[in-house]
Design an enzyme around this catalytic site. Structure first.
Site, mmCIF file in Angstrom:
data_model
loop_
_atom_site.group_PDB
_atom_site.id
_atom_site.type_symbol
_atom_site.label_atom_id
_atom_site.label_comp_id
_atom_site.label_asym_id
_atom_site.label_seq_id
_atom_site.Cartn_x
_atom_site.Cartn_y
_atom_site.Cartn_z
ATOM 1 N N ASN A 7 46.482 -16.570 -60.534
ATOM 2 C CA ASN A 7 46.971 -15.836 -59.366
ATOM 3 C C ASN A 7 48.456 -15.740 -59.355
ATOM 4 O O ASN A 7 49.086 -16.853 -59.352
ATOM 5 C CB ASN A 7 46.692 -16.889 -58.164
ATOM 6 C CG ASN A 7 47.218 -16.351 -56.749
ATOM 7 O OD1 ASN A 7 47.543 -15.152 -56.540
ATOM 8 N ND2 ASN A 7 46.677 -17.065 -55.712
ATOM 9 N N ARG A 90 43.431 -12.706 -59.487
ATOM 10 C CA ARG A 90 43.534 -12.377 -58.192
ATOM 11 C C ARG A 90 44.393 -10.963 -58.116
ATOM 12 O O ARG A 90 45.543 -11.130 -58.691
ATOM 13 C CB ARG A 90 44.019 -13.494 -57.278
ATOM 14 C CG ARG A 90 44.325 -12.937 -55.897
ATOM 15 C CD ARG A 90 44.805 -14.109 -55.046
ATOM 16 N NE ARG A 90 45.109 -13.462 -53.557
ATOM 17 C CZ ARG A 90 45.990 -13.617 -52.777
ATOM 18 N NH1 ARG A 90 46.923 -14.687 -53.280
ATOM 19 N NH2 ARG A 90 45.973 -13.163 -51.381
ATOM 20 N N HIS A 178 42.371 -11.409 -47.609
ATOM 21 C CA HIS A 178 41.666 -12.640 -47.627
ATOM 22 C C HIS A 178 39.903 -12.482 -48.052
ATOM 23 O O HIS A 178 39.249 -13.450 -47.580
ATOM 24 C CB HIS A 178 41.590 -13.305 -46.203
ATOM 25 C CG HIS A 178 43.109 -13.889 -45.921
ATOM 26 N ND1 HIS A 178 43.606 -14.082 -44.751
ATOM 27 C CD2 HIS A 178 44.054 -14.217 -46.731
ATOM 28 C CE1 HIS A 178 44.652 -14.216 -44.567
ATOM 29 N NE2 HIS A 178 45.175 -14.683 -45.772
ATOM 30 N N ARG A 239 54.407 -13.248 -39.251
ATOM 31 C CA ARG A 239 54.005 -12.066 -39.098
ATOM 32 C C ARG A 239 53.562 -11.867 -37.539
ATOM 33 O O ARG A 239 52.667 -12.745 -37.292
ATOM 34 C CB ARG A 239 52.943 -11.675 -40.075
ATOM 35 C CG ARG A 239 53.347 -11.506 -41.509
ATOM 36 C CD ARG A 239 52.170 -11.383 -42.454
ATOM 37 N NE ARG A 239 52.250 -12.235 -43.673
ATOM 38 C CZ ARG A 239 51.026 -12.288 -44.228
ATOM 39 N NH1 ARG A 239 49.774 -11.631 -44.121
ATOM 40 N NH2 ARG A 239 51.284 -13.369 -45.342
ATOM 41 N N GLU A 379 39.037 -20.277 -52.696
ATOM 42 C CA GLU A 379 39.466 -18.881 -53.369
ATOM 43 C C GLU A 379 39.238 -19.044 -54.823
ATOM 44 O O GLU A 379 38.706 -18.014 -55.623
ATOM 45 C CB GLU A 379 40.359 -18.200 -52.807
ATOM 46 C CG GLU A 379 40.484 -17.914 -51.312
ATOM 47 C CD GLU A 379 41.977 -17.461 -50.724
ATOM 48 O OE1 GLU A 379 42.774 -18.604 -50.249
ATOM 49 O OE2 GLU A 379 42.135 -16.441 -50.454
#
Ligand code: ADP
Length: 399
Positions: A7, A90, A178, A239, A379
């Site tokens: 990642n 990823r 996601h 955010r 993940e």
């Protein structure tokens, strides 16, 4: 099979090496501050108890991958990086790819094209792929996209009500993010409920630094809260999530903010941080418990937004087998789960206070018609599983 999961961020590489038969992590680590005057590494292997930590100059991603390679070889976990069965990367924005892809020149070109949709993330992911190709030229490399799981959304869910031709020309649509996490927790929940995923209707809530919700019908995503970018939807650490787009023109007119300043404002200075000064939910809760009213407002807003999404996805799904919480907040904050499901008893959604406080897997009470689950996400394992799947599919094609 040994699969390395990578990642890559713009100045970091996170990795995990899996032995797929036992779903076991053989080694993991984090290379940080790549390209800065002094970088940092933390490397752990199943052969040693203590992690290796060190500060050293790491000029680029290639050097970062070299460090990982030497570590894995010196720890006697692999003979060379080229002896791996696959490397899974990823990749944040996969455009309209609906599944992971074996990387070749054409796929690489597509990932590069999608850079305009994810200008910060995709270039970093590409740097990681290129570096791994140099170090392990004979190992199949697979791109696993955050967006792919959401490609099953119907057009009425992913199309924005903007001029149609403009959207087509510029690829403006809801993509969702996601995806590997939503997919993983949906698969895990179907195992927990002992019901085939293809028969399960779920509302999945990934609540971490970023946060998103998904509506999953018969195992497939039919709607999700993030859109063209990971800015839309739930309130997040920094955010804003959903807001009236007219606020942007207002800020441009009145505050004379430039596009990149607006981008910073909405992505880095808003959300929990914008409302109460901290983006860490633990600190928000602590401040709130000490009587800070702004922290209470931020917490209430955060949970209220989640509740609204649960309500709208309930309407979209009709029947809900389970609501699933995951991510740093979803897995750990009983108060967020409690507050987000509060007042939903008319929808058959009832939390058990004690089980919730214990972060149990099942946190619904006996009267709840909808199961409420806490499922830790993984993940990296999902990326490794998808990488294995794509490599096996490709081998079968060749064979
Ligand atoms: P990222 O999206 O960066 O991977 P995580 O999934 O680790 O982030 O989630 C980070 C968030 O989880 C932070 O807001 C943090 O405060 C929150 N969190 C972690 N542990 C707890 C806890 N025990 N209680 C409440 N919130 C927690």
């Amino acid at each position: 099979m040994k699969i390395l999961v990578i990642n890559s961020g713009s100045s970091s590489i996170k990795f995990q090496l899996f032995s797929m038969k036992e779903r076991k992590v053989l080694a993991s680590g984090l290379i940080e501050q790549i390209g800065e005057p002094l970088g940092k590494i933390k490397l752990t292997s199943s052969h040693s108890k203590e992690p290796i930590t060190q500060k050293l100059v790491i000029p680029n991603h290639e050097h970062g991958i070299e460090i990982i390679s030497s570590f894995l070889i010196n720890s006697k976990i692999i003979k060379s990086l080229d002896s791996l069965d696959g490397i899974g990367h990823r990749v944040v924005h996969g455009g309209e790819f609906n599944e992971s892809q074996l990387i070749n020149d054409d796929i690489m070109q597509e990932i590069i094209k999608n850079t305009s949709l994810a200008p910060i993330h995709n270039p970093a992911n590409i740097a990681g792929i290129k570096a791994a190709e140099v170090e392990a030229p004979n190992v199949p490399q697979v791109a696993v996209f955050d967006t792919a799981f959401h490609q099953t959304m119907p057009p009425y869910a992913y199309t924005y009500a903007l001029p149609y031709d403009l959207c087509k020309r510029l690829h403006i649509r809801r993509y969702g993010f996601h995806g590997t996490s939503h997919r993983y927790i949906a698969e895990e929940a179907s195992k927990i409920l002992k019901k085939p995923l293809s028969k399960c209707n779920f509302i999945t809530l990934h609540l971490g630094g970023g946060a998103s919700a998904a509506a999953i019908k018969n195992g497939k995503c039919i709607d999700t809260s993030m859109g063209l970018s990971p800015l839309e939807g739930l309130i997040m650490g920094t955010r804003s999530g959903d807001l009236d787009p007219a606020i942007i023109f207002y800020l441009e007119r009145v505050e004379k903010l430039k596009p990149y300043e607006l981008d910073m404002l909405l992505n880095k200075q808003s959300g929990l941080k914008g409302v109460c000064g901290t983006n860490d939910l633990r600190e928000v809760q602590e401040k709130m418990n000490n009587g800070d009213e702004r922290a209470k407002l931020a917490f209430d807003m955060f949970c209220y937004r989640i509740r609204k999404y649960i309500g709208s996805y309930y309407a979209v799904l009709g029947r809900v087998d389970a609501i699933i919480f995951t991510g740093g907040i979803g897995e750990n904050s009983a108060s967020v789960r409690h507050q987000s499901c509060k007042g939903l008893s008319h929808c058959g959604i009832l939390i058990d206070k004690k089980k919730n406080a214990e972060n149990s897997t099942h946190i619904e009470n006996d009267k709840s018609e909808v199961k409420i689950l806490v499922v830790p996400t993984n993940e990296e394992l999902e990326i490794a599983k998808l990488t294995e799947h794509i490599i096996q599919k490709n081998n079968n094609k060749i064979g």
